[in-house]
Design a protein around this motif. Structure first.
Motif, short mmCIF file in Angstrom:
data_model
loop_
_atom_site.label_atom_id
_atom_site.label_comp_id
_atom_site.label_asym_id
_atom_site.label_seq_id
_atom_site.Cartn_x
_atom_site.Cartn_y
_atom_site.Cartn_z
N UNK A 20 17.75 5.00 33.15
CA UNK A 20 16.79 5.37 34.17
C UNK A 20 15.99 4.12 34.52
N UNK A 21 15.80 3.87 35.80
CA UNK A 21 15.00 2.74 36.23
C UNK A 21 14.18 3.15 37.45
N UNK A 22 13.24 2.34 37.81
CA UNK A 22 12.45 2.59 39.00
C UNK A 22 13.18 2.06 40.23
N UNK A 23 12.97 2.75 41.35
CA UNK A 23 13.63 2.33 42.59
C UNK A 23 13.27 0.89 42.95
N UNK A 24 12.02 0.49 42.70
CA UNK A 24 11.60 -0.86 43.05
C UNK A 24 12.34 -1.91 42.24
N UNK A 25 12.68 -1.58 40.98
CA UNK A 25 13.47 -2.52 40.17
C UNK A 25 14.86 -2.68 40.75
N UNK A 26 15.45 -1.58 41.17
CA UNK A 26 16.78 -1.62 41.78
C UNK A 26 16.73 -2.39 43.10
N UNK A 27 15.72 -2.12 43.91
CA UNK A 27 15.62 -2.76 45.22
C UNK A 27 15.29 -4.25 45.13
N UNK A 28 14.72 -4.67 44.01
CA UNK A 28 14.34 -6.08 43.87
C UNK A 28 15.54 -7.00 43.69
N UNK A 29 16.69 -6.45 43.36
CA UNK A 29 17.88 -7.26 43.13
C UNK A 29 18.04 -7.73 41.70
N UNK A 30 17.07 -7.41 40.83
CA UNK A 30 17.14 -7.87 39.44
C UNK A 30 18.34 -7.29 38.69
N UNK A 31 18.85 -6.16 39.16
CA UNK A 31 19.95 -5.51 38.46
C UNK A 31 21.31 -5.85 39.05
N UNK A 32 21.33 -6.77 40.00
CA UNK A 32 22.58 -7.09 40.69
C UNK A 32 23.69 -7.54 39.76
N UNK A 33 23.38 -8.45 38.84
CA UNK A 33 24.40 -8.97 37.92
C UNK A 33 24.88 -7.87 36.97
N UNK A 34 23.94 -7.02 36.52
CA UNK A 34 24.31 -5.92 35.65
C UNK A 34 25.21 -4.93 36.38
N UNK A 35 24.88 -4.61 37.62
CA UNK A 35 25.70 -3.68 38.39
C UNK A 35 27.11 -4.22 38.59
N UNK A 36 27.21 -5.51 38.86
CA UNK A 36 28.55 -6.11 39.01
C UNK A 36 29.35 -5.98 37.72
N UNK A 37 28.68 -6.18 36.59
CA UNK A 37 29.37 -6.06 35.30
C UNK A 37 29.84 -4.62 35.07
N UNK A 38 28.93 -3.65 35.29
CA UNK A 38 29.27 -2.25 35.03
C UNK A 38 30.40 -1.76 35.94
#
Length: 362
Positions: free
Chosen positions: A305-323
């Motif tokens: 679970x994460x906050x929408x603002x964390x997702x929108x910030x792009x900080x999770x981009x590398x993790x999403x690519x990995x998953x």
């Protein structure tokens, strides 16, 4: 990027100060795995003569043999040898998640001190084999990670306080979903929280090989001849067990529990495998690892679970690519009872879970 590895270690000492010789436990574990002293010597890189000396030294200290040689140079551990081997496995199963978490903290501190590397991704999550796989792959790929193993309740509290970026939770698929979701509901933001799926996984009864006690359902758990090893209060698996029992009208207090409560799925399985308990509730991978029987009871979504603002910030981009990558999804799929079909997909809470969708609509 630095990689810190911390291994649990232990010693056995007599009242007179005699200690088991170094490398003996590694030798016993290798014999247990291979069924051969010669093969065990090759695995741990010891000469046969030196290994035999270790065994004789330990047998003198303990007053009983650790090994029973069989025809054709095969070898089996005696009961005391088995106890020593399983003691080591139980120690590793109980402590490894804590030591892994500490290792990531030390890695993060060192990186901050010697480099200007970006802030690591902060994940608070209950220990599971999907999360363990993610930690390993991120470490191998040089992705900075600050992972702390926490109960779902503590992970959610950290997310709400801004102390982590991702909080690990799991909810069963089907009728029990609503009951478990209700436990967390007051700490969920139905509008702003986002679900980042990791895997579906199976939880079930972990039993001795061959299921000698003939345990098949939850109803069996109240039998007088069964010893049950619990997870700790506050764990998601303990909450799942309580809800499953209540739904079937079974009394949690009627279960004949062991004196200890374990902190991880692997520790539950190791406790059963060592003969100290007859049954426990855990994930499938450690049951298969220790050659135990497994009776599936529930399939659940494990997600972050994460906050929408964390997702929108792009900080999770590398993790999403990995998953979403084929390599990681394949690694998850190799875990017994794990299904990576939804891995990397992002949804709102109402989109992901029917019971929460009903609450949002009402």
């Amino acid at each position: 990027m630095f990689k810190v590895r911390i291994q649990p270690g232990w010693e056995l000492e007599t009242e007179g100060g005699a200690r088991l010789p170094p490398r003996l436990i590694a030798l016993l574990l290798a014999v247990q795995d291979t069924g051969s002293l010669a093969a065990a010597c090759r695995r741990v890189d010891l000469s046969y003569r030196y290994a035999w000396g270790l065994l004789k030294q330990a047998e003198t200290m303990l007053g009983r043999p650790l090994l029973r040689m069989t025809r054709g140079r095969g070898a089996l551990l005696t009961p005391i040898g088995e106890r020593l081997a399983w003691a080591d496995k139980r120690i590793a199963a109980r402590l490894s998640p804590t030591l892994d978490s500490l290792a990531t903290e030390l890695e993060t501190e060192l990186e901050r001190y010697v480099s200007a590397q970006a802030m690591p991704l902060r994940i608070h999550a209950s220990h599971g084999f999907g999360v363990e796989t993610l930690r390993r792959v991120m470490s191998d790929d040089g992705m900075p990670l600050d992972l702390k193993y926490r109960s779902p309740d503590d992970a959610l509290a950290a997310l709400r306080a801004g102390s982590c970026d991702l909080a690990g939770l799991h909810l069963p698929i089907g009728e029990l979903e609503g009951e478990l979701a209700a436990h967390y509901l007051d700490r969920l933001d139905l509008a702003d929280d986002r679900v980042l799926h990791l895997a579906m996984r199976r939880q079930g009864l972990v039993l001795a090989a061959g299921n000698p006690k003939r345990v098949h359902t939850l109803d069996d758990l109240s039998r007088d001849d069964l010893r049950f090893i619990h997870r700790q209060p506050g764990s998601g698996t303990r909450l799942l067990l309580e809800c499953m029992l209540a739904r079937q009208g079974l009394d949690f207090a009627a279960i004949h529990a062991c004196d200890v409560e374990e902190l991880t799925h692997a520790a539950v399985a190791a406790y059963v495998a060592s003969g100290l308990a007859d049954v426990g509730l855990a994930l499938e991978p450690p049951a298969r690892r220790y050659g135990l029987d497994f009776v599936p009871l529930a399939t659940e979504h494990y997600f972050f679970l994460c906050r929408a603002e964390t997702l929108d910030s792009g900080r999770l981009g590398e993790l999403l690519d990995l998953l979403r990558g084929d390599a990681f999804r394949h690694a998850l799929g190799q875990l017994p009872g794990y299904d990576p079909s939804y891995c990397g997909s992002v949804q709102t809470l109402p989109e992901a879970f029917p019971s929460i969708r009903a609450l949002a609509a009402g």
